[in-house]
Design a protein around this motif. Structure first.
Motif: not given
Length: 300
Positions: A58-77
């Motif tokens: 749940v984002a707060t009013p302090d987070d309003l307008g921010h754009q965050v970049y999320i890194q996802v690393i998928a691990q295979g066998q």
């Protein structure tokens, strides 16, 4: 990377759920590593559930307008020496909730058929709002904890998390003197600045589908059962009818220059509920992530 992960938005105060798409990466994924790009952790308002591969919070009013970049690393066998992996980056932009829209309130037949839906009132109309004031502090709470409070309240009142917002009290008064109906909680001496759980219950009048919820709210806010469900004390609750402010338009006047300059110079008491009237795109595999840099100035 196969299709990648699409950008998305999160709304301030609303429950955020974003499941990683199964077609984002090729092959069988053993596990995901999810962090903010360039960091070892996620933003405080976000939590990754590895059991469901879902980002929540749940984002707060302090987070309003921010754009965050999320890194996802998928691990295979892969093998023991060189496991296979792939990486993708996507953005989450935090936006403000728009209480008004051009749509009308949800008809009762749609509520019966599809479950309780968020009410959006036409622009310019009044919004009937239910608010519960909770004895808690928004700042120290993580997004996971805020979501837990929201889920506890919604489970207790038998409504989906999609219809409610969880926000800090901020500069708003805890109790609204113009409330149509109000009642106390089980906390007489609050220990925290407070957070509010609020949701639309109608446009000028209370929608019939929300009446059972308000009835249960009235009876359980003060007896401790609501506090047990959310893990925090309840300070009070109220229902208000808020009319949007329409700023007056100023007439445009011609400017005539002249040689001479001018100089201008306490907790609510219960009232019965009955007083309320009832009526995929393909995504690139790489992304340029903004970084902090000093501005460059040139002579013109």
């Amino acid at each position: 990377v196969l299709w990648g992960i699409a950008d998305t938005t999160a709304t301030v105060g609303k429950a955020f759920h974003y499941s990683l798409p199964s077609g984002a990466f090729k092959g069988a994924v053993q596990q995901y590593q999810v962090t903010e790009a360039g960091k070892d952790t996620l933003p405080s308002w976000l939590h990754f559930d590895p059991d469901t591969n879902t980002l929540k919070g749940v984002a707060t009013p302090d987070d309003l307008g921010h754009q965050v970049y999320i890194q996802v690393i998928a691990q295979g066998q892969g093998d023991k020496v060189t496991p296979t992996q792939a990486k993708d980056i996507f953005a989450i932009k935090v936006v403000e909730d728009n209480v008004h829209s051009e749509s009308t309130a949800v008809p009762l037949k749609e509520v019966d058929a599809e479950g309780l839906q968020p009410i959006k009132c036409p622009a310019g109309s009044s919004v009937t709002m239910a608010t519960v004031v909770i004895d808690a502090e928004a700042g120290p709470m993580s997004g996971h904890d805020r979501l837990g409070v929201m889920e506890g309240m919604c489970g207790h009142l038998n409504m989906p998390t999609t219809v409610v917002r969880l926000l800090p009290v901020g500069n708003k008064p805890m109790f609204d003197s113009s409330a149509l109906v109000a009642g106390p909680g089980d906390v007489s001496q609050p220990r925290h600045t407070g957070i509010v759980m609020e949701w639309e219950v109608g446009c000028g009048n209370v929608h019939a589908a929300h009446m059972p919820i308000l009835t249960k709210l009235e009876s359980t806010a003060s007896d401790g059962s609501m506090s047990n469900a959310i893990g925090h004390g309840v300070i009070g609750w109220h229902v208000t009818n808020n009319k949007p402010h329409s700023p007056k338009r100023l007439k445009r006047q011609a400017i005539h220059p002249t040689p001479t300059p001018g100089v201008t110079g306490g907790p609510p008491t219960g009232r019965p509920i009955a007083t309320v009237t009832v009526t995929d795109k393909d995504m690139p595999t790489t992304r340029d992530v903004p970084t902090m840099a000093s501005p460059t100035f040139t002579d013109i």
